[in-house]
Design a protein around this motif. Structure first.
Motif, short mmCIF file in Angstrom:
data_model
loop_
_atom_site.label_atom_id
_atom_site.label_comp_id
_atom_site.label_asym_id
_atom_site.label_seq_id
_atom_site.Cartn_x
_atom_site.Cartn_y
_atom_site.Cartn_z
N ARG A 157 0.89 -1.30 0.07
CA ARG A 157 -0.04 -0.05 0.11
C ARG A 157 1.00 1.11 0.02
NH1 ARG A 157 -3.21 2.21 4.85
NH2 ARG A 157 -1.93 0.93 6.06
N TRP A 158 0.93 2.04 -0.96
CA TRP A 158 1.60 3.25 -1.24
C TRP A 158 0.58 4.34 -0.96
CZ3 TRP A 158 6.71 4.28 -3.45
CH2 TRP A 158 7.31 3.00 -4.01
N TYR A 159 1.28 5.46 -0.25
CA TYR A 159 0.69 6.82 0.20
C TYR A 159 1.01 7.81 -0.79
CZ TYR A 159 -1.74 10.56 2.54
OH TYR A 159 -2.58 11.65 2.78
N GLY A 160 0.66 8.64 -1.35
CA GLY A 160 1.19 9.78 -2.03
C GLY A 160 0.24 11.10 -1.72
N GLU A 161 1.07 11.94 -1.25
CA GLU A 161 0.30 13.36 -1.02
C GLU A 161 0.87 14.53 -1.62
OE1 GLU A 161 0.22 13.99 3.27
OE2 GLU A 161 2.24 13.32 3.46
N SER A 162 0.19 15.55 -1.90
CA SER A 162 0.72 16.97 -2.54
C SER A 162 -0.24 17.91 -2.19
CB SER A 162 0.86 16.60 -3.93
OG SER A 162 -0.30 16.76 -4.60
N ASN A 163 0.41 18.89 -2.67
CA ASN A 163 -0.53 20.37 -2.53
C ASN A 163 -1.64 20.43 -3.59
OD1 ASN A 163 0.97 21.02 -4.84
ND2 ASN A 163 1.86 22.76 -3.76
N GLY A 164 -1.69 19.24 -4.48
CA GLY A 164 -2.76 19.09 -5.40
C GLY A 164 -2.22 19.51 -6.87
N TYR A 165 -0.91 20.05 -7.17
CA TYR A 165 -0.41 20.61 -8.46
C TYR A 165 0.46 19.56 -8.99
CZ TYR A 165 -2.57 24.84 -7.69
OH TYR A 165 -3.50 25.78 -7.37
N TYR A 166 1.08 18.49 -8.09
CA TYR A 166 1.87 17.43 -8.41
C TYR A 166 1.54 16.07 -8.55
CZ TYR A 166 5.26 21.17 -7.50
OH TYR A 166 5.71 22.49 -7.63
N GLY A 167 2.15 15.06 -9.16
CA GLY A 167 1.49 13.63 -9.19
C GLY A 167 1.94 12.85 -7.91
N GLU A 168 1.02 11.90 -7.75
CA GLU A 168 1.02 11.29 -6.32
C GLU A 168 1.10 9.54 -6.72
OE1 GLU A 168 -1.87 14.44 -4.32
OE2 GLU A 168 -2.54 12.57 -4.88
N GLY A 169 1.22 9.36 -7.91
CA GLY A 169 1.28 7.92 -8.72
C GLY A 169 2.50 7.21 -8.35
N VAL A 170 2.70 5.99 -8.61
CA VAL A 170 3.91 5.19 -8.48
C VAL A 170 4.36 4.85 -9.92
CG1 VAL A 170 4.76 3.18 -7.44
CG2 VAL A 170 3.22 4.32 -6.22
N SER A 171 5.34 4.86 -10.41
CA SER A 171 5.73 4.37 -11.80
C SER A 171 6.37 3.03 -11.34
CB SER A 171 6.82 5.13 -12.25
OG SER A 171 6.16 6.55 -12.32
N PHE A 172 5.94 2.04 -12.61
CA PHE A 172 6.54 0.69 -12.69
C PHE A 172 7.30 0.81 -14.23
CE2 PHE A 172 6.25 -3.82 -13.29
CZ PHE A 172 6.52 -4.38 -12.01
N TYR A 173 8.75 0.21 -13.92
CA TYR A 173 9.61 0.16 -15.04
C TYR A 173 10.08 -1.12 -14.96
CZ TYR A 173 9.28 5.22 -15.31
OH TYR A 173 8.81 6.38 -15.44
N LYS A 174 10.51 -1.69 -16.31
CA LYS A 174 11.43 -2.85 -16.22
C LYS A 174 12.82 -2.36 -17.03
CE LYS A 174 11.67 -6.94 -19.28
NZ LYS A 174 10.98 -7.58 -20.30
N TRP A 175 13.96 -2.79 -16.48
CA TRP A 175 14.99 -2.33 -16.99
C TRP A 175 15.32 -3.25 -18.17
CZ3 TRP A 175 17.18 1.80 -15.22
CH2 TRP A 175 16.95 2.18 -13.91
N VAL A 176 15.83 -2.78 -19.16
CA VAL A 176 16.32 -3.07 -20.39
C VAL A 176 17.41 -2.87 -20.84
CG1 VAL A 176 13.72 -3.47 -21.23
CG2 VAL A 176 15.06 -1.46 -21.72
N THR A 177 18.17 -3.98 -21.49
CA THR A 177 19.57 -3.61 -22.17
C THR A 177 19.48 -3.10 -23.29
OG1 THR A 177 20.30 -5.66 -21.12
CG2 THR A 177 21.77 -4.69 -22.62
N PRO A 178 20.15 -1.80 -23.74
CA PRO A 178 19.78 -1.28 -25.14
C PRO A 178 20.41 -2.04 -26.38
CG PRO A 178 21.38 -0.07 -23.49
CD PRO A 178 20.99 -1.07 -22.83
#
Length: 129
Positions: A108-129
């Motif tokens: 469970r992630w919790y994000g808070e802000s003043n309303g002008y910024y994102g509060e989400g979580v990013s999900f990435y895969k590491w890839v070899t170029p």
């Protein structure tokens, strides 16, 4: 290596060999899979915001060594009953659910802000170029 944005559900069917950083107040979690793939979940911090893991429910060891039978993400902008935060102009709860035949874990992630910024979580895969 570079990162590529992917859906959290890409973990479905993968077998995790190691999880790094999965604890309360962590801002980054790395998932290492038996096929050599690596994934990272985090929030790119900016001004006037805070995003981190609020809680991990379940036994993390149940996720290691068995194929994932569930890899689900959901969000909410409503507080669960009884939870209040000091600064709540804008907030987002993000829930990540993982399961194997051995058990179930909710991150469970919790994000808070003043309303002008994102509060989400990013999900990435590491890839070899």
């Amino acid at each position: 290596m570079k990162k590529e944005a992917v859906k959290f559900s890409e973990l479905f069917g993968k077998t995790l060999t190691k999880i790094i950083g999965l604890e309360t107040e962590s801002e980054t979690v790395t998932f290492i899979c038996s096929d050599g793939s690596e994934y990272v979940m985090y929030h790119e911090q900016d001004c006037c915001e805070s995003v981190s893991i609020e809680d991990v429910c379940g036994d993390i060891s149940c996720l290691i060594g068995y194929p994932l039978t569930l890899a689900d993400e959901s969000t909410s902008d409503e507080n669960p009953e009884g939870i209040t935060k000091e600064y709540q102009e804008s907030f987002t709860w993000t829930f990540y659910k993982l399961a194997t035949i051995k058990g179930y874990v909710t991150i469970r992630w919790y994000g808070e802000s003043n309303g002008y910024y994102g509060e989400g979580v990013s999900f990435y895969k590491w890839v070899t170029p």
